[in-house]
Design a protein around this motif. Structure first.
Motif, short mmCIF file in Angstrom:
data_model
loop_
_atom_site.label_atom_id
_atom_site.label_comp_id
_atom_site.label_asym_id
_atom_site.label_seq_id
_atom_site.Cartn_x
_atom_site.Cartn_y
_atom_site.Cartn_z
N CYS A 25 0.84 -1.20 0.00
CA CYS A 25 0.00 0.00 0.00
C CYS A 25 0.87 1.25 0.00
O CYS A 25 1.87 1.31 0.71
CB CYS A 25 -0.91 0.01 1.23
N VAL B 23 -0.04 -0.82 7.60
CA VAL B 23 0.09 -1.65 6.40
C VAL B 23 1.25 -1.23 5.48
O VAL B 23 2.05 -2.07 5.07
CB VAL B 23 -1.26 -1.77 5.65
N PRO B 24 1.39 0.09 5.16
CA PRO B 24 2.50 0.45 4.28
C PRO B 24 3.87 0.05 4.86
O PRO B 24 4.81 -0.18 4.11
CB PRO B 24 2.38 1.97 4.17
N GLN C 49 -4.91 -4.58 -0.85
CA GLN C 49 -5.20 -3.62 0.23
C GLN C 49 -5.93 -2.43 -0.35
O GLN C 49 -6.62 -1.71 0.36
CB GLN C 49 -3.91 -3.14 0.89
N HIS D 250 -10.71 1.85 -2.29
CA HIS D 250 -10.47 3.11 -1.57
C HIS D 250 -11.29 4.21 -2.23
O HIS D 250 -11.23 4.37 -3.45
CB HIS D 250 -8.98 3.45 -1.62
N ASN E 18 -0.64 4.36 0.43
CA ASN E 18 -1.50 5.47 0.84
C ASN E 18 -1.09 6.16 2.14
O ASN E 18 -1.41 7.32 2.34
CB ASN E 18 -2.95 4.99 0.95
N PHE E 19 -0.44 5.45 3.01
CA PHE E 19 0.01 6.04 4.27
C PHE E 19 -1.08 6.81 5.00
O PHE E 19 -0.89 7.96 5.37
CB PHE E 19 1.24 6.93 4.05
N CYS E 20 -2.22 6.20 5.21
CA CYS E 20 -3.18 6.76 6.15
C CYS E 20 -2.42 6.85 7.47
O CYS E 20 -1.67 5.92 7.81
CB CYS E 20 -4.40 5.85 6.29
N TYR F 117 -2.82 6.50 10.53
CA TYR F 117 -2.99 5.57 11.66
C TYR F 117 -2.51 4.16 11.34
O TYR F 117 -2.47 3.30 12.21
CB TYR F 117 -4.49 5.48 12.03
N CYS F 118 -2.12 3.89 10.08
CA CYS F 118 -2.09 2.51 9.60
C CYS F 118 -0.69 1.94 9.44
O CYS F 118 0.21 2.60 8.90
CB CYS F 118 -2.84 2.44 8.27
N ARG G 19 -6.75 10.63 4.46
CA ARG G 19 -7.54 9.72 3.63
C ARG G 19 -7.66 10.19 2.18
O ARG G 19 -8.05 9.43 1.30
CB ARG G 19 -8.94 9.52 4.23
FE1 SF4 Z 1 -3.40 1.58 3.01
FE2 SF4 Z 1 -5.86 0.97 3.81
FE3 SF4 Z 1 -3.94 1.25 5.60
FE4 SF4 Z 1 -4.87 3.38 4.34
S1 SF4 Z 1 -6.04 2.05 5.77
S2 SF4 Z 1 -2.69 2.91 4.67
S3 SF4 Z 1 -5.33 2.55 2.31
S4 SF4 Z 1 -4.06 -0.29 4.01
#
Ligand code: SF4
Ligand code: SAH
Ligand code: F3S
Length: 437
Positions: free
Chosen positions: A156, A165-166, A200, A234, A158-160, A162-163, A273
């Protein structure tokens, strides 16, 4: 290597597919999969780091498994997936008996790593990211028999704020269209006719300029494809073109998962977002106009740093106005190294977060049931997924809108079949019906 392994999976559907990939790689190297932990020489936990609770669950579970390790049959305990990439060091300090940590891009190294551990009895890890690794040539060892998850992109960008995942999955990479189509064809040939394309952020799929709507159209055209789903979209990347592909193809499920996370523009901005709530709602409106009977689900986070009572009220308003089929509601969990952890104070109290989550859970339960009840009296096509957990003379299936439905078995109907079911009642998040054809 002539050893048995047992694998447990936590987290999202991406991890489900990854465990199927790991299983396939290990079986290919001569290891034997067992579904009873007591029979295992090697135990692997494929883990999730999205919220602190997910990490705690893994620590507790491994703690419980420790007894087996001491008892001798179990020789190696290993951690895979997202925790090793995020807080692997802390995990290793807490679970000093684990011998192995491997991140999502390094599963091909597992057979060799395990052999090394048997030789030198030492701890090993492989945590590097690999921008080329898509496991295109690995056929996942399927654990499900009616629905197959097929991963089309990983990572991913996107670097939201809080997240994790990236940080735990690395940058986005899209798999080649040929390898996807070929896996879809193989899966259908095995008798699985419902397929979910996974990423993702599936709608940022980009393989040499081929974007997600084009991929989806191509997959929908594969011979024998009965039902096609995809997740997760997204809102910032969602195009009308994608919705038009759903409209055009009867075999694409009329269900859509579109997280909005928060109703307040201030909070959405702090979350990075990339859309305002007005833009999000305009997309929902567009989807509903084009596909009136679509079931829309969402994700929400409560208690993001700085979320005031007024901000929260805006989330409540979106839930009330949009009438989602279902919503997954999460309490903000501060994740190490993320932008929100660095830049904002986790200032909504635990009690207040709990209250907010409880409030919207109860609200959504009512809204979801109203949505479900609209199906009463309709006849809909259902894929039989399994025998019902509660009664073995009943089946559990899913409608075209991905809703769960329970109905009595009749002769000549089996798991994997499509049947026409008339909906009779709705309770909680479940429909009940009877086979009419
Ligand atoms: Fe990526 Fe989804 Fe996490 Fe945002 S919430 S950083 S789009 S995985
Ligand atoms: N890629 C998907 C979401 C993947 S994570 C998307 O962007 O929509 C699934 C959900 O977990 C997210 O939608 C979000 O609601 C929730 N989530 C992610 N990080 C979180 C955190 N730090 N605390 C609480 N919930 C979180
Ligand atoms: Fe969890 Fe990793 Fe999925 S953090 S949500 S298992 S990508």
């Amino acid at each position: 290597m002539n050893k048995t392994f047992y694998i447990e999976t936590y987290g999202c559907q991406m991890n489900t597919v990854d465990s199927e990939i790991v299983t396939s790689i290990l079986i290919g190297a001569g290891f034997k999969l067992v579904d009873d932990i007591k029979e295992a020489n090697i135990i692997l936990l494929n883990t999730c780091a999205i919220r602190e609770k997910a990490v705690e669950r893994v620590i507790n579970k491994m703690g419980q498994h420790k007894a087996f390790i001491r008892s001798g049959k179990l020789e190696i305990a290993g951690i895979l997936g997202c925790i090793p990439e995020h807080t692997g060091d802390e995990l290793k300090a807490k679970l000093d008996f684990i011998k192995l940590q491997v991140g999502p891009d390094k599963y091909r190294t597992l057979p060799q790593l395990i052999k090394n551990i048997y030789k030198d009895k030492k701890y090993h890890e492989e945590l590097d990211f690999d921008i080329e690794e898509n496991y295109e040539d690995v056929t996942p060892y399927r654990s499900e028999h009616t629905n197959a998850f097929i991963s089309v992109m990983r990572g991913c960008n996107n670097f939201c704020t809080y997240c994790v995942v990236p940080y735990v999955r690395g940058r986005e990479k899209s798999r080649s269209i040929d390898s996807i189509i070929s896996e879809v064809e193989k899966t259908i040939a095995q008798g699985i006719s419902e397929i979910t394309l996974l990423g993702q952020n599936v709608n940022s799929y980009d393989y040499n300029g081929i974007r997600f709507p084009e991929l989806l159209q191509k997959v929908a055209e594969v011979k024998g494809m009965k039902r096609l789903k995809f997740a997760t979209s997204h809102a910032k990347d969602l195009s009308e073109e994608l919705i038009d592909v759903i409209v055009k193809n009867n075999n694409i499920s009329n269900s859509f998962h579109l997280p909005f996370q928060a109703g307040s523009n201030e909070v959405l901005k702090n979350m990075n977002r990339g859309y305002t709530i007005e833009e999000y709602l305009a997309k929902i409106k567009m989807i509903r106009e084009k596909i009136p009977d679509i079931a829309i689900t969402t994700d929400v986070i409560v208690g993001f740093p700085g979320e005031t009572k007024e901000d929260f009220e805006e989330t409540v308003k979106v839930l009330k106005d949009t009438e989602f089929d279902n919503a997954f509601m999460f309490i903000y969990s501060e994740r190490k190294n993320t932008a929100s952890a660095k830049n904002f104070k986790d200032d909504v109290s635990k009690e207040e977060k709990g209250r907010r989550q409880q409030f919207i859970s109860e609200l959504q339960k009512k809204i979801g049931l109203v949505q479900l009840k609209k199906d009463i009296g309709k006849v809909t096509e259902v894929l039989i997924e399994s025998v019902s957990k509660k009664r073995d003379d009943q089946y559990k299936g899913r409608t075209e809108q991905n809703r769960i439905v329970i109905f009595d078995k009749i002769d000549d109907c089996n798991i994997g079949d499509y049947v026409k079911v008339k909906i009779i009642k709705a309770e909680g998040v479940t429909l009940f019906g009877e086979i009419v054809e």
